[in-house]
Design an enzyme around this catalytic site. Structure first.
Site, short mmCIF file in Angstrom:
data_model
loop_
_atom_site.label_atom_id
_atom_site.label_comp_id
_atom_site.label_asym_id
_atom_site.label_seq_id
_atom_site.Cartn_x
_atom_site.Cartn_y
_atom_site.Cartn_z
CB SER A 71 -2.45 4.38 5.73
OG SER A 71 -1.41 3.72 6.42
CB CYS A 111 5.21 -0.28 7.86
SG CYS A 111 5.72 -0.19 6.12
CD GLU A 141 -4.45 2.05 3.19
OE1 GLU A 141 -4.78 1.13 3.96
OE2 GLU A 141 -3.26 2.37 2.99
CG ASP A 179 -2.18 -0.85 0.97
OD1 ASP A 179 -2.14 -1.66 0.02
OD2 ASP A 179 -3.15 -0.70 1.70
CB CYS A 184 1.38 -6.37 3.50
SG CYS A 184 3.10 -6.11 4.01
CG ASP A 185 -1.91 -2.79 4.36
OD1 ASP A 185 -0.74 -3.10 4.59
OD2 ASP A 185 -2.37 -1.69 4.64
CE LYS A 186 -6.24 -2.97 1.94
NZ LYS A 186 -4.83 -2.67 2.10
#
Length: 553
Positions: A468, A191, A442, A78, A119-121
């Protein structure tokens, strides 16, 4: 075993021949086939180490008597996709990941699955697949990045995004910006703050789908490799005992996870993803439940961007299990929930006290008596909006100001960087929702620019898009219904007064209903921003953010 349908019987001779072509021996073919779902890529910092995690998982599977079969999914970074057309594709990847895992697992009759996201998704996409397939499964993430150091302070990518605003405002020179960007992201891993990736990895552990430590063991620690081996071994026990995701991701488990969400102050995206995962699991949760649980749950942690601690600090303080141990002192949890350890939540947390009360506050001395997230309702968001209130300055908990209206993120960023936004303003970014974005981009760039300019204590930002987990300030996302669907946010005019009360869970547009009715009469459905390919189809299938932005049934 499901895999017998591709291995046993006279008519499966061609199938066995193809397994022979893989180099499998008869002994390997006779064992359970365990899918190792790896999201390793060379372009996502949180995923470049996942080849090592996968090798450890496969070693664990073999030690416990299974045959591992690795395959891959896509993954979007992202941060790299931020603030350009690529961000339209991030949320949409969640559904593709779930679908691709379903295809691979069913087509090849796999007996069980070990998921390796970071990570995110990717994390929620894989959790959705696990719930949908409902075969024995376990998760082991790649782990969080260590914090960087700049001017003897711990930093992360948040500070780099905010430095863009500081540089634009003349508060930082090019040399200082360069030095920061060189040091903010020092290792592989997700992160280093409580951003969406780490939020979802912690919530995976909280749901019971990851072993203790899954959310917080740093990516570069050898303990992460050992955890992966244990996950590979443990999936064989889950298969033998027939413990499936439906036995773990129960209604009670989601309630526990939301308590964790509120205690940590996770990313606002966690609301979006928990709704979607619960839908796949056949568990009914809604936005009102998040507020209900928030009102019961003390806010115990302030991990960056809400505070100065980072994921490594949470790891040393005892991590997710220690937070559960602390919350249990208020008898908030349902302790009999089964987990992938093969034991209940209560058994897991019994010997996991908090090791650092500076990082994880005691329940009788929290940052606040209620949780780190809040759902706001009102005429501007009849179906709800989400704010990470634990990262909002106290001065912005109540705010009323004039709307500064932008029909895209890009237009808002241009105005912010040209210093056209003033103290007291309420920046409104619309047509960035699930349909209108498409893909609900985001908004870390505008929120970070506002913070970098020193306006985060004086300016609010409202959007039908999302933020985010690295965002801080009075940033209110997921406004539903979205502008592209004719939501009230589409009817806001420049200068309209907007009233925000986070303690009262309210978001109001101060405009007479007759005026809004006339504006609605004149409103027209906007043209699609993407007119071909996957995201064009996505925009036609996706529902409101208030549902978790899931596809129409």
């Amino acid at each position: 075993m499901k895999s017998t349908m591709v291995k046993k019987g006279l008519e499966k001779a061609p199938h066995r021949s193809l397994f022979n072509a893989l180099g499998l021996t008869d002994e390997e073919m006779a064992r359970p086939l365990i899918g190792v779902v790896n999201s390793k890529t060379d372009i996502v910092p949180g995923h470049i180490n996942l080849d090592k995690i996968a090798e450890a998982v496969k070693a664990g599977v073999r030690m416990a008597g299974g045959t591992p079969m690795e395959f891959h999914t896509i993954a979007v970074c992202d941060g790299i996709a931020m603030n350009h057309i690529g961000m339209s594709y991030s949320l949409g990847s969640r559904e593709l990941i779930a679908d691709s895992v379903e295809i691979m697992a069913v087509a090849h009759a796999l007996d069980a699955l070990v998921f390796i996201p970071n990570c995110d998704k990717v994390v929620p996409g894989m959790l959705m697949a696990a719930a949908r397939l409902d075969i024995p499964a376990i998760f082991v993430s790649g782990g969080p990045m260590l914090a960087g150091r700049s001017n003897d302070k711990a930093v992360s990518v948040t500070q780099v995004f905010e430095a863009v605003g500081a540089a634009a405002a003349g508060k930082m020179d090019a040399g200082q910006l360069w030095a920061l960007e060189q040091n903010a992201c020092p290792t592989c891993g997700s992160c280093s703050g409580m951003f969406t990736a780490n939020s979802m990895n912690c919530l995976t552990e909280a749901l019971g789908m990851g072993l203790p430590g899954n959310g917080t063991i740093p990516a570069v620690y050898s303990e992460r490799i050992r955890l992966a081996k244990k996950a590979g071994m443990k999936v064989m026990e889950l298969l033998e005992r027939d413990i499936k995701p439906s036995d773990i991701m129960t209604e009670a488990a989601f309630h526990n996870a939301i308590h964790m969400d509120m205690a940590i102050g996770c990313s606002t995206n966690s609301v979006l993803h928990l709704l979607a995962i619960a839908s796949e699991a056949g568990v009914e949760i809604n936005l009102e439940l998040f507020n209900e649980i928030s009102h019961q749950t003390p806010h115990l942690c302030k991990i960056s961007p809400a505070g100065n601690h980072h994921m490594e600090d949470l790891y040393y303080a005892g991590g997710v299990q220690a937070i559960y141990n602390e919350l249990n002192k208020k008898e908030l949890l349902e302790l009999d929930c089964m987990t992938v350890t093969g034991q209940t939540l209560g058994e897991n947390i019994a010997l996991c006290p908090v090791l650092d009360h500076d990082v994880i506050r005691p329940v009788d001395d929290p940052y606040s008596q209620n949780g780190g997230l809040a759902i706001l309702f009102g005429n501007l968001a009849p179906e709800g909006a989400v704010v990470k209130k634990g990262a909002v300055d106290p001065a912005m908990m109540e705010h009323e100001g004039p709307a500064r209206v932008f029909d895209s993120e890009e237009a808002a960023v241009e105005a912010i960087l040209k210093q056209k936004i003033k103290a007291g303003d309420v920046v409104v970014i619309r047509y960035e929702g699930p349909q209108g974005g498409p893909g609900m981009k985001e908004m870390l760039t505008p929120t970070s620019a506002i913070a970098g300019m020193g306006l985060d204590k004086e300016v609010a930002l409202i959007t039908d898009g999302r933020f985010s987990g690295a965002t801080r300030g009075a940033s209110i996302g997921h406004v539903s219904p979205e502008a592209a669907a004719g939501g009230v946010i589409a009817l806001v005019n420049e200068g309209d007064l907007i009233r925000i009360s986070i303690p009262a869970n309210q978001l109001e547009l101060i405009v007479d209903e007759t005026v809004l009715a006339e504006r609605r009469r004149l409103w027209q459905v906007p043209a699609a921003k993407i007119t071909r390919g996957y995201m064009h189809r996505y925009a036609q299938m996706v529902q409101s953010a208030s549902t978790g932005a899931i596809f129409k049934k």
